[in-house]
Design a protein around this motif. Structure first.
Motif, PDB file in Angstrom:
ATOM      1  N   GLU A   1      -2.887  63.009  37.029  1.00 60.41           N
ATOM      2  CA  GLU A   1      -3.240  64.337  36.343  1.00 60.41           C
ATOM      3  C   GLU A   1      -3.151  65.664  37.437  1.00 60.41           C
ATOM      4  O   GLU A   1      -2.811  66.490  36.813  1.00 60.41           O
ATOM      5  N   LYS A   2      -3.268  65.309  38.643  1.00 57.97           N
ATOM      6  CA  LYS A   2      -3.434  66.485  39.391  1.00 57.97           C
ATOM      7  C   LYS A   2      -1.852  67.039  39.784  1.00 57.97           C
ATOM      8  O   LYS A   2      -0.983  66.131  40.085  1.00 57.97           O
ATOM      9  N   LEU A   3      -1.764  68.312  39.425  1.00 59.81           N
ATOM     10  CA  LEU A   3      -0.236  68.722  39.444  1.00 59.81           C
ATOM     11  C   LEU A   3       0.128  68.768  41.048  1.00 59.81           C
ATOM     12  O   LEU A   3      -0.607  69.317  41.810  1.00 59.81           O
ATOM     13  N   ASP A   4       1.254  68.428  41.398  1.00 59.16           N
ATOM     14  CA  ASP A   4       1.993  68.395  42.674  1.00 59.16           C
ATOM     15  C   ASP A   4       2.916  69.317  42.784  1.00 59.16           C
ATOM     16  O   ASP A   4       4.138  69.082  42.322  1.00 59.16           O
ATOM     17  N   PHE A   5       2.902  70.458  43.250  1.00 56.43           N
ATOM     18  CA  PHE A   5       3.827  71.579  43.247  1.00 56.43           C
ATOM     19  C   PHE A   5       4.987  71.300  44.070  1.00 56.43           C
ATOM     20  O   PHE A   5       5.896  72.286  44.110  1.00 56.43           O
ATOM     21  N   ASN A   6       5.057  70.183  44.845  1.00 56.83           N
ATOM     22  CA  ASN A   6       6.164  69.910  45.715  1.00 56.83           C
ATOM     23  C   ASN A   6       7.347  69.188  44.663  1.00 56.83           C
ATOM     24  O   ASN A   6       8.158  69.047  45.297  1.00 56.83           O
ATOM     25  N   ASN A   7       7.082  69.110  43.471  1.00 55.05           N
ATOM     26  CA  ASN A   7       7.993  68.745  42.680  1.00 55.05           C
ATOM     27  C   ASN A   7       8.560  70.018  42.026  1.00 55.05           C
ATOM     28  O   ASN A   7       8.158  70.987  42.041  1.00 55.05           O
ATOM     29  N   SER A   8       9.750  69.671  41.324  1.00 49.73           N
ATOM     30  CA  SER A   8      10.498  70.878  40.738  1.00 49.73           C
ATOM     31  C   SER A   8       9.668  71.413  39.623  1.00 49.73           C
ATOM     32  O   SER A   8       8.942  70.857  38.978  1.00 49.73           O
ATOM     33  N   ALA A   9      10.087  72.681  39.227  1.00 45.64           N
ATOM     34  CA  ALA A   9       9.413  73.208  38.018  1.00 45.64           C
ATOM     35  C   ALA A   9       9.697  72.532  36.763  1.00 45.64           C
ATOM     36  O   ALA A   9       8.924  72.391  35.785  1.00 45.64           O
ATOM     37  N   GLU A  10      10.929  72.073  36.752  1.00 48.29           N
ATOM     38  CA  GLU A  10      11.482  71.321  35.330  1.00 48.29           C
ATOM     39  C   GLU A  10      10.579  70.028  35.276  1.00 48.29           C
ATOM     40  O   GLU A  10      10.208  69.582  34.007  1.00 48.29           O
ATOM     41  N   VAL A  11      10.331  69.257  36.598  1.00 47.00           N
ATOM     42  CA  VAL A  11       9.681  67.995  36.283  1.00 47.00           C
ATOM     43  C   VAL A  11       8.263  68.062  35.894  1.00 47.00           C
ATOM     44  O   VAL A  11       7.809  67.513  35.168  1.00 47.00           O
ATOM     45  N   LEU A  12       7.783  69.286  36.390  1.00 49.39           N
ATOM     46  CA  LEU A  12       6.196  69.519  35.987  1.00 49.39           C
ATOM     47  C   LEU A  12       6.063  69.874  34.805  1.00 49.39           C
ATOM     48  O   LEU A  12       5.148  69.530  34.030  1.00 49.39           O
ATOM     49  N   GLU A  13       7.015  70.776  34.212  1.00 47.14           N
ATOM     50  CA  GLU A  13       6.884  71.447  32.947  1.00 47.14           C
ATOM     51  C   GLU A  13       6.951  70.243  31.966  1.00 47.14           C
ATOM     52  O   GLU A  13       6.124  69.993  31.125  1.00 47.14           O
ATOM     53  N   ARG A  14       7.920  69.051  32.328  1.00 52.29           N
ATOM     54  CA  ARG A  14       7.796  68.050  31.203  1.00 52.29           C
ATOM     55  C   ARG A  14       6.383  67.277  31.228  1.00 52.29           C
ATOM     56  O   ARG A  14       6.131  66.705  30.357  1.00 52.29           O
ATOM     57  N   LYS A  15       6.161  67.124  32.499  1.00 50.69           N
ATOM     58  CA  LYS A  15       4.833  66.412  32.754  1.00 50.69           C
ATOM     59  C   LYS A  15       3.589  67.169  32.098  1.00 50.69           C
ATOM     60  O   LYS A  15       2.694  66.182  31.274  1.00 50.69           O
ATOM     61  N   ILE A  16       3.610  68.107  32.008  1.00 51.37           N
ATOM     62  CA  ILE A  16       2.430  68.920  31.397  1.00 51.37           C
ATOM     63  C   ILE A  16       2.579  68.677  29.963  1.00 51.37           C
ATOM     64  O   ILE A  16       1.238  68.512  29.344  1.00 51.37           O
ATOM     65  N   ARG A  17       3.723  68.761  29.505  1.00 48.96           N
ATOM     66  CA  ARG A  17       3.701  68.718  28.001  1.00 48.96           C
ATOM     67  C   ARG A  17       3.670  67.032  27.881  1.00 48.96           C
ATOM     68  O   ARG A  17       2.794  66.788  26.613  1.00 48.96           O
ATOM     69  N   ALA A  18       3.960  66.407  28.489  1.00 53.68           N
ATOM     70  CA  ALA A  18       3.717  64.703  28.110  1.00 53.68           C
ATOM     71  C   ALA A  18       2.266  64.563  28.287  1.00 53.68           C
ATOM     72  O   ALA A  18       1.870  63.615  27.545  1.00 53.68           O
ATOM     73  N   PHE A  19       1.455  65.007  29.038  1.00 57.81           N
ATOM     74  CA  PHE A  19       0.051  64.811  29.321  1.00 57.81           C
ATOM     75  C   PHE A  19      -0.747  65.675  28.312  1.00 57.81           C
ATOM     76  O   PHE A  19      -2.312  65.644  28.458  1.00 57.81           O
ATOM     77  N   ASN A  20      -0.261  66.290  27.474  1.00 58.86           N
ATOM     78  CA  ASN A  20      -0.927  67.240  26.681  1.00 58.86           C
ATOM     79  C   ASN A  20      -1.293  66.524  25.268  1.00 58.86           C
ATOM     80  O   ASN A  20      -0.137  66.380  24.810  1.00 58.86           O
ATOM     81  N   PRO A  21      -2.340  66.531  24.571  1.00 59.07           N
ATOM     82  CA  PRO A  21      -3.460  66.955  25.067  1.00 59.07           C
ATOM     83  C   PRO A  21      -4.480  65.899  25.985  1.00 59.07           C
ATOM     84  O   PRO A  21      -5.382  66.313  26.619  1.00 59.07           O
ATOM     85  N   PHE A  22      -3.698  64.724  26.192  1.00 65.11           N
ATOM     86  CA  PHE A  22      -4.465  63.885  27.046  1.00 65.11           C
ATOM     87  C   PHE A  22      -3.412  63.070  27.853  1.00 65.11           C
ATOM     88  O   PHE A  22      -2.377  62.544  27.396  1.00 65.11           O
ATOM     89  N   PRO A  23      -3.992  62.641  29.149  1.00 62.15           N
ATOM     90  CA  PRO A  23      -5.435  63.125  29.637  1.00 62.15           C
ATOM     91  C   PRO A  23      -5.270  64.441  30.263  1.00 62.15           C
ATOM     92  O   PRO A  23      -6.423  65.046  30.681  1.00 62.15           O
ATOM     93  N   ALA A  24      -4.290  65.398  30.091  1.00 61.48           N
ATOM     94  CA  ALA A  24      -4.020  66.716  30.556  1.00 61.48           C
ATOM     95  C   ALA A  24      -3.570  66.665  32.215  1.00 61.48           C
ATOM     96  O   ALA A  24      -4.693  66.258  33.113  1.00 61.48           O
ATOM     97  N   THR A  25      -2.951  67.788  32.431  1.00 62.54           N
ATOM     98  CA  THR A  25      -2.787  68.073  34.021  1.00 62.54           C
ATOM     99  C   THR A  25      -3.645  69.092  34.449  1.00 62.54           C
ATOM    100  O   THR A  25      -4.174  69.857  33.571  1.00 62.54           O
ATOM    101  N   TYR A  26      -3.671  69.304  35.738  1.00 64.50           N
ATOM    102  CA  TYR A  26      -4.781  70.448  36.159  1.00 64.50           C
ATOM    103  C   TYR A  26      -4.346  70.652  37.778  1.00 64.50           C
ATOM    104  O   TYR A  26      -3.676  70.151  38.509  1.00 64.50           O
ATOM    105  N   PHE A  27      -4.849  71.895  38.234  1.00 64.91           N
ATOM    106  CA  PHE A  27      -4.864  72.345  39.286  1.00 64.91           C
ATOM    107  C   PHE A  27      -6.243  72.867  39.986  1.00 64.91           C
ATOM    108  O   PHE A  27      -6.930  72.948  39.014  1.00 64.91           O
TER     109      PHE A  27
END
Length: 303
Positions: free
Chosen positions: A206-232
């Motif tokens: 759930e915790k965002l790792d910004f060592n990943n690419s923006a495209e990878v994280l954007e997909r993960k954020i959508r995938a985890f919305n609304p549950f369990p949700a990502t965060y920093f």
């Protein structure tokens, strides 16, 4: 048909409601009520509540592996068991108890994404489509023959929540059709060479790792919305990230490159602009709304 229904969460409710309308649901199996909330009250599952509303017997065994539970199941003498996100493993005597066995509503286009979290993993992986497969249950995980599939397009706006809701409705439609035509449908074996597994969601993801690419994280954020949700975490406070877009900017991974007029965070490749956010203890809101009374320090690096 006489049907035993086995399911637990919201995903299973449209299927159950359709079966109640079209068949005789003689018993519902679901997970036991759990203590929840500040009042520590027992909370029944969504499926449990629907079954009670319709006056259907509800059973909540902790396991189906013991002989007495299997005998009680077989004595129902149903034509088929329909399963949708039940949450317990079905042993062989349960699988084989009824004429048409156990049919499952699985939220992926099998054999892709067998396992616990097919909805989130499909979005996270960048798949352009998902769907529902009506399949027979066998002892191996999600490996049974397939009766019918329905496809849903995954777009750049698709979230775990929106895909969940779409697949739940399609699952109800597909199961309805399969049961009406079950004697004329020839189920098809899965191609084992195409199997992928959707591992369950873990807290540490759930915790965002910004060592990943923006495209990878954007997909993960959508995938985890609304549950369990990502965060920093920023200055000891947790911020859930609900919606972002990729922007053509850069900096150190995790660096806040804009924190006043907008919130932009550099990733390993490109950056994310956060569009919807939820501050710890607060309601979800647009980032623009948050920034009217809050500011992220430009140049700070999120770990």
């Amino acid at each position: 048909m006489k049907i035993v229904f086995m399911g637990t969460p919201d995903f299973a409710v449209p299927v159950l409601e359709r079966l109640i309308d079209e068949h005789e649901v003689i018993c519902v199996y679901t997970r036991a009520p759990k203590i929840a909330g500040r009042g520590h009250e027992l909370k029944k599952t969504p499926v449990h509540l629907v079954a009670e509303k319709h006056g259907i017997e509800v059973r909540t065994p902790k396991t189906l592996r013991i002989d007495t539970a299997q005998q009680e199941f077989a004595l129902l003498k149903a034509d088929v068991a329909v399963v949708a996100a039940y949450g317990l493993i079905l042993p062989k005597p349960v699988i084989e108890a009824f004429k048409y066995g156990c049919l499952n509503v699985h939220a992926s286009l099998l054999p892709r994404w067998r396992g616990a979290a097919p909805i989130q993993r499909a979005i996270e992986a960048g798949d352009d489509k998902s769907g529902v497969t009506i399949m027979e249950i066998v002892e191996a995980l999600d490996a049974g023959r397939m009766y019918q599939k329905g496809v849903v397009k995954i777009t750049s706006e698709t979230t775990g929540g929106s895909l969940h809701d779409a697949l739940a409705q399609i699952g109800a439609d597909l199961m309805s059709n399969v049961l009406k035509n079950i004697d004329s449908i020839t189920p098809i074996a899965q191609d084992e060479s195409l199997v992928t597994y959707a591992k369950k969601l873990e807290k540490e993801e759930e915790k965002l790792d910004f060592n990943n690419s923006a495209e990878v994280l954007e997909r993960k954020i959508r995938a985890f919305n609304p549950f369990p949700a990502t965060y920093f975490e920023y200055k000891g406070e947790r911020f859930k990230v609900l919606k972002t877009k990729v922007v053509e900017e850069g900096g150190l991974s995790g660096e806040i490159i804009e924190g006043k007029s907008a919130l932009k965070i550099a990733c390993a490749n490109k950056a994310l602009e956060v569009l919807e956010i939820q501050r710890q203890g607060k309601r979800a809101m647009t980032t623009a709304e948050l920034l009217r009374g809050f500011e992220f320090e430009k140049g700070s690096v999120l770990s």
